[in-house]
Write a protein that holds these residues in place. Structure first.
Motif, PDB file in Angstrom:
ATOM      1  N   SER A  41       7.295 -18.989  -5.950  1.00 33.60           N
ATOM      2  CA  SER A  41       8.724 -19.256  -6.086  1.00 33.60           C
ATOM      3  C   SER A  41       9.594 -18.052  -5.772  1.00 33.60           C
ATOM      4  N   GLN A  42       9.034 -16.850  -5.871  1.00 38.48           N
ATOM      5  CA  GLN A  42       9.782 -15.638  -5.559  1.00 38.48           C
ATOM      6  C   GLN A  42       8.941 -14.764  -4.638  1.00 38.48           C
ATOM      7  N   PRO A  43       8.810 -15.178  -3.375  1.00 41.48           N
ATOM      8  CA  PRO A  43       7.957 -14.455  -2.430  1.00 41.48           C
ATOM      9  C   PRO A  43       8.513 -13.075  -2.100  1.00 41.48           C
ATOM     10  N   TYR A  96       0.096 -15.631   2.351  1.00 38.91           N
ATOM     11  CA  TYR A  96      -0.418 -15.855   0.993  1.00 38.91           C
ATOM     12  C   TYR A  96       0.655 -16.468   0.099  1.00 38.91           C
ATOM     13  N   ASN A  97       1.880 -15.924   0.178  1.00 37.77           N
ATOM     14  CA  ASN A  97       2.990 -16.491  -0.591  1.00 37.77           C
ATOM     15  C   ASN A  97       3.128 -17.987  -0.315  1.00 37.77           C
ATOM     16  N   PRO A 148      -0.492 -16.917 -12.688  1.00 34.23           N
ATOM     17  CA  PRO A 148      -0.660 -15.559 -13.201  1.00 34.23           C
ATOM     18  C   PRO A 148       0.322 -14.580 -12.557  1.00 34.23           C
ATOM     19  N   GLY A 149       0.604 -13.518 -13.286  1.00 34.86           N
ATOM     20  CA  GLY A 149       1.265 -12.367 -12.692  1.00 34.86           C
ATOM     21  C   GLY A 149       0.208 -11.428 -12.139  1.00 34.86           C
ATOM     22  N   SER A 159      13.436 -16.912 -14.983  1.00 38.69           N
ATOM     23  CA  SER A 159      13.980 -18.227 -14.668  1.00 38.69           C
ATOM     24  C   SER A 159      14.419 -18.898 -15.962  1.00 38.69           C
ATOM     25  N   VAL A 160      15.474 -19.710 -15.885  1.00 39.56           N
ATOM     26  CA  VAL A 160      15.903 -20.480 -17.044  1.00 39.56           C
ATOM     27  C   VAL A 160      15.189 -21.808 -17.110  1.00 39.56           C
TER      28      VAL A 160
END
Length: 259
Positions: free
Chosen positions: A139-141, A148-149, A178-179, A257-258
Motif C-alpha cells: 500500500s505504500q511502495p 516486489y512492491n 509484516p514490517g 493509516s486510519v
C-alpha cells in the motif's frame, strides 16, 4: 493461550527457513498438524523434524508439477498459509520485464496454484483458512524493488477477491502484513553495514539505529518472526471466524493509516 487448532491440518509454504519456519513452529506448538514445505529437501526435512511436522512437501510452486506434488502431500488441508516468495534489492533500472514476470510467478501465481488445489476441499468441508503473507509495501511502495512492491499488492488484492468468492462457505481469506522482520539474513546484513553507517558496535545500538534510518516505526526496533507467527495463528483459529478480507499489519506502526 490455546487457539483451538488441534486436529487442523496446515500447509505453510516456504517454511524451511525464516518467517515460514516460525509460522510452522507456532502452529505445530498450538496443536495443528503441520506440513512443512520447501525446495531444498535436506533443509526442509530438518525443519520439519525440529517443529514436529506431520509431513514434508517438496516442490517448486512456480510449476504445475511442483504444486501438484505439494498438494498431494498436503492432503485435506484446513489452513493454507501462502508464505513462499522471494525479493531482491534492485530498482527500476535493473528490474527488467523478465524480472517482473518471474517475481509475479514466484510471489503471486505460486499462491494461486495452491489456492486452486486446496480451497475446493475446504469449501466442501465447510471450514478453512487462507492466509497470505503480504507487506506494507503493498500500500505504500518505495522507489526500490518496484516489481516486489507490485507483487505484494497483488497478494493483498487476491486475498480480498477470494474472501468475496468464499462468502457463506465457512472459509475465510486474510492477509498478515509484516514490517521489517529480523530474520537471520537481515541481522547479518545490518551487522555488516553498521560500521559504514555509524550505528554503533553493540547489537542493541545497531538495531535501534538501523530501525530509525531504514524502517521508522513507533516501537523502535525490527519485528521478530514469532510476532508474525502469532498473527497467523490468530487468523487460523476459530477466534477469527468473523474476520475475512482483512489485513493485519504487524509492523510496529511503520504504515500509518486510519483504516
Amino acid at each position: 493461550m490455546d487457539v483451538n487448532l488441534k486436529g487442523r491440518r496446515a500447509l505453510v509454504t516456504g517454511s524451511s527457513s525464516g518467517l515460514g519456519e516460525a509460522i510452522a513452529r507456532l502452529l505445530a506448538a498450538e496443536g495443528a498438524d503441520v506440513v512443512v514445505h520447501g525446495r531444498d529437501e535436506a533443509r526442509t526435512r530438518k525443519v520439519a523434524e525440529e517443529v514436529g511436522a506431520v509431513a514434508v512437501a517438496i516442490g517448486d510452486l512456480t510449476t504445475d508439477e511442483g504444486a501438484d506434488a505439494v498438494a498431494a502431500t498436503a492432503g485435506e488441508t484446513d489452513i493454507l498459509v501462502n508464505n513462499a516468495g522471494a525479493y531482491d534489492h534492485i530498482g527500476w533500472t535493473d528490474a527488467t520485464a523478465d524480472t517482473w514476470v518471474r517475481t509475479y510467478e514466484v510471489n503471486v501465481v505460486s499462491g494461486v496454484r495452491m489456492i486452486q488445489r486446496l480451497v475446493p476441499g475446504m469449501r466442501g468441508r465447510g471450514w478453512g483458512r487462507v492466509i497470505q503473507i503480504g507487506g506494507g509495501l503493498a500500500s505504500q511502495p518505495i522507489a526500490m524493488q518496484p516489481h516486489y512492491n507490485a507483487s505484494l499488492a497483488a497478494r493483498h488484492n487476491l486475498a480480498v477477491s477470494l474472501a468475496r468468492e468464499l462468502k457463506d462457505t465457512g472459509v475465510t481469506s486474510n492477509v498478515v502484513a509484516p514490517g521489517a522482520i529480523l530474520v537471520d539474513a537481515v541481522e547479518r546484513l545490518l551487522t555488516g553495514i553498521a560500521p559504514d553507517h555509524g550505528w554503533g558496535e553493540s547489537w542493541e545500538e545497531i538495531e535501534r539505529n538501523a530501525a530509525r534510518d531504514f524502517v521508522p516505526n513507533d516501537i523502535g526496533r525490527f519485528g521478530r518472526p514469532e510476532e508474525i507467527a502469532g498473527a497467523v495463528a490468530y487468523l487460523a483459529s476459530p477466534y477469527a471466524d468473523y474476520i475475512s478480507g482483512a489485513t493485519i499489519r504487524v509492523d510496529g506502526g511503520t504504515i500509518r493509516s486510519v483504516n
